[in-house]
Design a protein around this motif. Sequence first.
Motif, PDB file in Angstrom:
ATOM      1  N   PRO A  97       0.797  -1.229   0.000  1.00 20.11           N
ATOM      2  CA  PRO A  97       0.000   0.000   0.000  1.00 20.11           C
ATOM      3  C   PRO A  97       0.835   1.287   0.000  1.00 20.11           C
ATOM      4  CG  PRO A  97      -0.784  -1.510   1.690  1.00 20.11           C
ATOM      5  CD  PRO A  97       0.499  -2.073   1.152  1.00 20.11           C
ATOM      6  N   PHE A  98       2.098   1.203   0.412  1.00 20.54           N
ATOM      7  CA  PHE A  98       2.972   2.376   0.475  1.00 20.54           C
ATOM      8  C   PHE A  98       3.781   2.585  -0.803  1.00 20.54           C
ATOM      9  CE2 PHE A  98       2.702   0.805   4.904  1.00 20.54           C
ATOM     10  CZ  PHE A  98       2.008   1.872   5.456  1.00 20.54           C
ATOM     11  N   ASP A  99       3.800   1.591  -1.690  1.00 16.51           N
ATOM     12  CA  ASP A  99       4.710   1.647  -2.832  1.00 16.51           C
ATOM     13  C   ASP A  99       4.014   1.294  -4.141  1.00 16.51           C
ATOM     14  OD1 ASP A  99       6.802   1.598  -4.632  1.00 16.51           O
ATOM     15  OD2 ASP A  99       8.163   0.569  -3.254  1.00 16.51           O
ATOM     16  N   PRO A 100       3.587   2.306  -4.889  1.00 16.97           N
ATOM     17  CA  PRO A 100       2.906   2.044  -6.165  1.00 16.97           C
ATOM     18  C   PRO A 100       3.839   1.534  -7.262  1.00 16.97           C
ATOM     19  CG  PRO A 100       3.243   4.400  -5.887  1.00 16.97           C
ATOM     20  CD  PRO A 100       3.688   3.742  -4.605  1.00 16.97           C
ATOM     21  N   ARG A 133      10.485  10.792  -5.279  1.00 14.96           N
ATOM     22  CA  ARG A 133      10.376  10.199  -6.617  1.00 14.96           C
ATOM     23  C   ARG A 133       9.257  10.887  -7.381  1.00 14.96           C
ATOM     24  NH1 ARG A 133       5.910   7.195  -7.147  1.00 14.96           N
ATOM     25  NH2 ARG A 133       6.616   6.262  -9.092  1.00 14.96           N
ATOM     26  N   ILE A 134       9.299  10.729  -8.702  1.00 13.62           N
ATOM     27  CA  ILE A 134       8.214  11.176  -9.562  1.00 13.62           C
ATOM     28  C   ILE A 134       8.142  10.193 -10.734  1.00 13.62           C
ATOM     29  CG2 ILE A 134       9.683  12.743 -10.879  1.00 13.62           C
ATOM     30  CD1 ILE A 134       7.243  14.601 -11.166  1.00 13.62           C
ATOM     31  N   GLY A 135       6.936   9.794 -11.064  1.00  7.58           N
ATOM     32  CA  GLY A 135       6.744   8.944 -12.220  1.00  7.58           C
ATOM     33  C   GLY A 135       6.557   9.803 -13.458  1.00  7.58           C
TER      34      GLY A 135
END
Length: 153
Positions: free
Chosen positions: A30-33, A150-152
């Motif tokens: 749940p914390f890491d997409p 981070r950024i996707g």
Amino acid sequence: MNEINTRSAKMEDLSTLLEFEQGIITAERPFDPTLKEDPISYYDIKKMITATEIKIVVAEIESLIVGSGYARIEAAKPYLKHSNYAYLGFMYTDPKHRGKGVNAKIIEALKEWCRSHDITELRLDVYSDNPSAIRAYEKVGFKKHLLNMRIGL
């Protein structure tokens, strides 16, 4: 309360440790997409048990394994005061035994191993949106140091 004992992990512990690994992944998902869909694995536990630069510790209550953790010796960046440090990971406590000090016992055993290898710095990663994990680590002396962003695209 039953006594918590720690010891080095053995190959005979592998099935339990593999279950713990999946417990960690389930808790962290749940914390890491960025995690792939199941099935995934974080560790090569068999290799880690026999590695000289890694120590896996298990915690037992009445001979039942209730927790795990590892310390892995790594080279530090050349600009830091210490030449090596230990990275802690695979930190897991069976949900039925949380709140009993299992994590603290595992970390203390890992600290002893690190001291015996002249390691003076311990590091670990924790999700910033996981306040219970952050509190558990602060309780045993860890302090927040860096925030990884981070950024996707």
